[in-house]
Design an enzyme around this catalytic site. Structure first.
Site, PDB file in Angstrom:
ATOM      1  N   ASN A  10     -73.629-174.718  88.412  1.00  0.00           N
ATOM      2  CA  ASN A  10     -72.976-175.294  87.382  1.00  0.00           C
ATOM      3  C   ASN A  10     -73.249-173.022  86.911  1.00  0.00           C
ATOM      4  O   ASN A  10     -74.169-173.092  86.292  1.00  0.00           O
ATOM      5  CB  ASN A  10     -72.736-176.165  86.153  1.00  0.00           C
ATOM      6  CG  ASN A  10     -72.093-174.719  84.897  1.00  0.00           C
ATOM      7  OD1 ASN A  10     -71.294-173.528  85.488  1.00  0.00           O
ATOM      8  ND2 ASN A  10     -72.301-175.972  84.279  1.00  0.00           N
ATOM      9  N   TRP A  11     -72.821-172.450  87.464  1.00  0.00           N
ATOM     10  CA  TRP A  11     -72.950-170.734  87.497  1.00  0.00           C
ATOM     11  C   TRP A  11     -73.162-170.439  86.173  1.00  0.00           C
ATOM     12  O   TRP A  11     -73.617-168.828  85.677  1.00  0.00           O
ATOM     13  CB  TRP A  11     -73.011-170.090  88.498  1.00  0.00           C
ATOM     14  CG  TRP A  11     -73.371-170.664  90.713  1.00  0.00           C
ATOM     15  CD1 TRP A  11     -73.542-171.400  90.411  1.00  0.00           C
ATOM     16  CD2 TRP A  11     -72.534-169.802  91.388  1.00  0.00           C
ATOM     17  NE1 TRP A  11     -74.382-171.600  91.806  1.00  0.00           N
ATOM     18  CE2 TRP A  11     -72.957-170.939  92.623  1.00  0.00           C
ATOM     19  CE3 TRP A  11     -71.968-168.689  91.318  1.00  0.00           C
ATOM     20  CZ2 TRP A  11     -73.051-170.767  93.930  1.00  0.00           C
ATOM     21  CZ3 TRP A  11     -71.598-168.253  92.866  1.00  0.00           C
ATOM     22  CH2 TRP A  11     -72.375-169.553  93.975  1.00  0.00           C
ATOM     23  N   LYS A  12     -71.906-171.017  85.272  1.00  0.00           N
ATOM     24  CA  LYS A  12     -72.100-170.519  84.068  1.00  0.00           C
ATOM     25  C   LYS A  12     -71.508-169.279  84.075  1.00  0.00           C
ATOM     26  O   LYS A  12     -70.750-168.827  85.075  1.00  0.00           O
ATOM     27  CB  LYS A  12     -73.566-170.479  83.179  1.00  0.00           C
ATOM     28  CG  LYS A  12     -73.663-172.260  83.385  1.00  0.00           C
ATOM     29  CD  LYS A  12     -74.458-172.599  82.388  1.00  0.00           C
ATOM     30  CE  LYS A  12     -75.253-174.135  82.154  1.00  0.00           C
ATOM     31  NZ  LYS A  12     -75.983-174.699  81.075  1.00  0.00           N
ATOM     32  N   HIS A  95     -67.836-179.141  79.358  1.00  0.00           N
ATOM     33  CA  HIS A  95     -69.042-179.528  79.048  1.00  0.00           C
ATOM     34  C   HIS A  95     -69.561-178.237  77.707  1.00  0.00           C
ATOM     35  O   HIS A  95     -69.287-178.425  76.864  1.00  0.00           O
ATOM     36  CB  HIS A  95     -69.224-177.700  79.907  1.00  0.00           C
ATOM     37  CG  HIS A  95     -70.804-177.400  79.961  1.00  0.00           C
ATOM     38  ND1 HIS A  95     -71.648-176.971  79.319  1.00  0.00           N
ATOM     39  CD2 HIS A  95     -71.757-177.327  81.510  1.00  0.00           C
ATOM     40  CE1 HIS A  95     -72.891-176.756  79.775  1.00  0.00           C
ATOM     41  NE2 HIS A  95     -73.247-177.136  80.998  1.00  0.00           N
ATOM     42  N   GLU A  97     -71.303-176.888  75.777  1.00  0.00           N
ATOM     43  CA  GLU A  97     -70.743-175.352  76.207  1.00  0.00           C
ATOM     44  C   GLU A  97     -69.506-174.725  75.625  1.00  0.00           C
ATOM     45  O   GLU A  97     -69.210-174.838  74.955  1.00  0.00           O
ATOM     46  CB  GLU A  97     -71.629-173.833  77.024  1.00  0.00           C
ATOM     47  CG  GLU A  97     -72.971-173.707  77.187  1.00  0.00           C
ATOM     48  CD  GLU A  97     -72.963-173.919  78.809  1.00  0.00           C
ATOM     49  OE1 GLU A  97     -72.791-173.443  79.253  1.00  0.00           O
ATOM     50  OE2 GLU A  97     -74.518-174.802  78.758  1.00  0.00           O
ATOM     51  N   GLU A 167     -74.958-184.793  79.970  1.00  0.00           N
ATOM     52  CA  GLU A 167     -76.031-183.539  79.625  1.00  0.00           C
ATOM     53  C   GLU A 167     -76.549-183.488  78.220  1.00  0.00           C
ATOM     54  O   GLU A 167     -75.371-183.105  77.164  1.00  0.00           O
ATOM     55  CB  GLU A 167     -75.548-182.289  79.599  1.00  0.00           C
ATOM     56  CG  GLU A 167     -74.576-182.092  81.989  1.00  0.00           C
ATOM     57  CD  GLU A 167     -74.831-180.646  82.116  1.00  0.00           C
ATOM     58  OE1 GLU A 167     -75.104-180.248  83.134  1.00  0.00           O
ATOM     59  OE2 GLU A 167     -73.624-179.867  81.199  1.00  0.00           O
ATOM     60  N   GLY A 173     -80.776-176.030  79.329  1.00  0.00           N
ATOM     61  CA  GLY A 173     -81.699-174.641  79.384  1.00  0.00           C
ATOM     62  C   GLY A 173     -82.689-173.960  78.670  1.00  0.00           C
ATOM     63  O   GLY A 173     -82.864-173.321  77.927  1.00  0.00           O
ATOM     64  N   SER A 213     -81.701-179.035  82.669  1.00  0.00           N
ATOM     65  CA  SER A 213     -83.060-179.217  82.864  1.00  0.00           C
ATOM     66  C   SER A 213     -83.488-179.286  84.509  1.00  0.00           C
ATOM     67  O   SER A 213     -84.521-180.193  84.168  1.00  0.00           O
ATOM     68  CB  SER A 213     -84.157-178.644  82.043  1.00  0.00           C
ATOM     69  OG  SER A 213     -83.882-178.140  80.941  1.00  0.00           O
ATOM     70  N   GLY A 234     -77.921-175.999  86.182  1.00  0.00           N
ATOM     71  CA  GLY A 234     -77.068-174.836  85.533  1.00  0.00           C
ATOM     72  C   GLY A 234     -78.280-173.933  86.236  1.00  0.00           C
ATOM     73  O   GLY A 234     -78.237-172.870  87.169  1.00  0.00           O
ATOM     74  N   GLY A 235     -79.851-173.164  85.358  1.00  0.00           N
ATOM     75  CA  GLY A 235     -80.397-172.158  85.422  1.00  0.00           C
ATOM     76  C   GLY A 235     -80.739-172.297  87.112  1.00  0.00           C
ATOM     77  O   GLY A 235     -80.627-171.238  87.977  1.00  0.00           O
TER      78      GLY A 235
HETATM   79  P1  13P Z   1     -79.543-175.825  83.104  1.00  0.00           P
HETATM   80  O1  13P Z   1     -80.188-176.730  84.209  1.00  0.00           O
HETATM   81  O2  13P Z   1     -79.938-174.634  83.229  1.00  0.00           O
HETATM   82  O3  13P Z   1     -80.858-176.546  81.572  1.00  0.00           O
HETATM   83  O4  13P Z   1     -78.438-176.435  82.803  1.00  0.00           O
HETATM   84  C1  13P Z   1     -77.587-177.526  82.408  1.00  0.00           C
HETATM   85  C2  13P Z   1     -76.040-177.426  82.601  1.00  0.00           C
HETATM   86  O5  13P Z   1     -75.488-177.234  81.358  1.00  0.00           O
HETATM   87  C3  13P Z   1     -75.481-177.879  83.665  1.00  0.00           C
HETATM   88  O6  13P Z   1     -74.209-177.876  83.407  1.00  0.00           O
END
Ligand code: 13P
Length: 250
Positions: A10-12, A95, A97, A167, A173, A213, A234-235
């Site tokens: 997920n490149w956000k 998600h 967020e 998640e 993050g 993470s 994510g990251g």
């Molecule tokens: P991180 O891997 O940056 O913690 O993010 C996880 C995430 O929200 C994937 O959708």
């Protein structure tokens, strides 16, 4: 029952089109011999660019959200029709967020889930508790509610296109990963909820990804757990150096 592994990035809200193209090209090259299912979910603005690069490879194209209506007066939203047109195969919904920063509730998420499934998309439905909910002993209650309400009205046949991503919000993050044991306990619980809703046989087939993470250093231990069927990253999905080792954890 052996489920396959599904590793999603997920490149956000990161990367321009040229940066997205660079990452997508590296992933196509470095994952071509990968054994699992993969997904790249760039920003809407990079979907067409990334779609052209991953087309015909073992990397699926994902969007990070969609509108709850097909079309109409919804300024700033992106519809399932537009995503279909871009060749998107999968939509990430609910998600944390979207839930917490943009205040999406279970009813809205459910509407999106049903619409996306109706249009033949695969849906990754994200669930997970806040830190204060974990500390208050509400992990199971929160995950159960988000699963049940998120899937309300989804048929057993449609479940073939549903993936759940657990998640925990406090792990996203933050660098704090759930221990494999803690994550496994929630995954096993969610599978029980799915068994209650759809029967044990169907529940055994649903992939449940872990997100929060995930890094090259912890991916293998997480994936070793019986009910952890992949990762939503994510990251670490933003660079081939960190995503590829996760994607090729074994
Ligand atoms: P991180 O891997 O940056 O913690 O993010 C996880 C995430 O929200 C994937 O959708």
């Amino acid at each position: 029952m052996s489920r396959s592994y599904y590793i999603a990035g997920n490149w956000k809200m990161h990367k321009t089109r040229s940066e997205s193209a660079e990452l997508a090209r590296a992933l196509v090259d470095q994952l071509k011999d990968g054994k699992h299912t993969y997904l790249a979910a760039p920003s809407f603005t990079s979907l067409e660019t990334v779609g052209a690069i991953v087309k015909g490879t073992n990397i699926r194209l994902g969007a990070q959200d969609c509108a709850c209506e097909e079309q109409g007066a919804h300024t700033g939203e992106v519809s399932v029709l537009q995503l279909k047109d871009l060749g998107v195969q999968t939509i990430i919904l609910g998600h944390s967020e979207r839930r917490h920063t943009y205040k999406e509730d279970d009813a809205l998420i459910n509407k999106k889930v049903k619409l996306a499934l109706q249009y033949g998309f695969e849906v990754i439905l994200c669930i997970g508790e806040l830190l204060e909910e974990r500390e208050a002993g509400k992990v199971e209650a929160v995950c159960e509610t988000q699963t049940v309400k998120g899937l309300e009205g989804v048929t057993a046949a449609e479940m073939a296109n549903v993936v759940i991503a657990y998640e925990p919000v406090w792990a996203i993050g933050t660098g704090k990963t759930a221990t494999p044991e803690d994550a496994e306990a929630v995954h096993a619980f969610v599978r029980k909820v799915l068994a209650r809703l759809y029967g044990a046989e169907l529940a055994e087939k649903v992939l449940i990804q872990y997100g929060g993470s995930v890094k090259p250093e912890n991916a293998a231990q997480l994936m070793a757990k019986e009910n952890i069927d992949g990762a939503l990253v994510g990251g670490a999905s933003l660079k081939p150096e960190t995503f590829v080792p996760i994607a090729k954890f074994v």
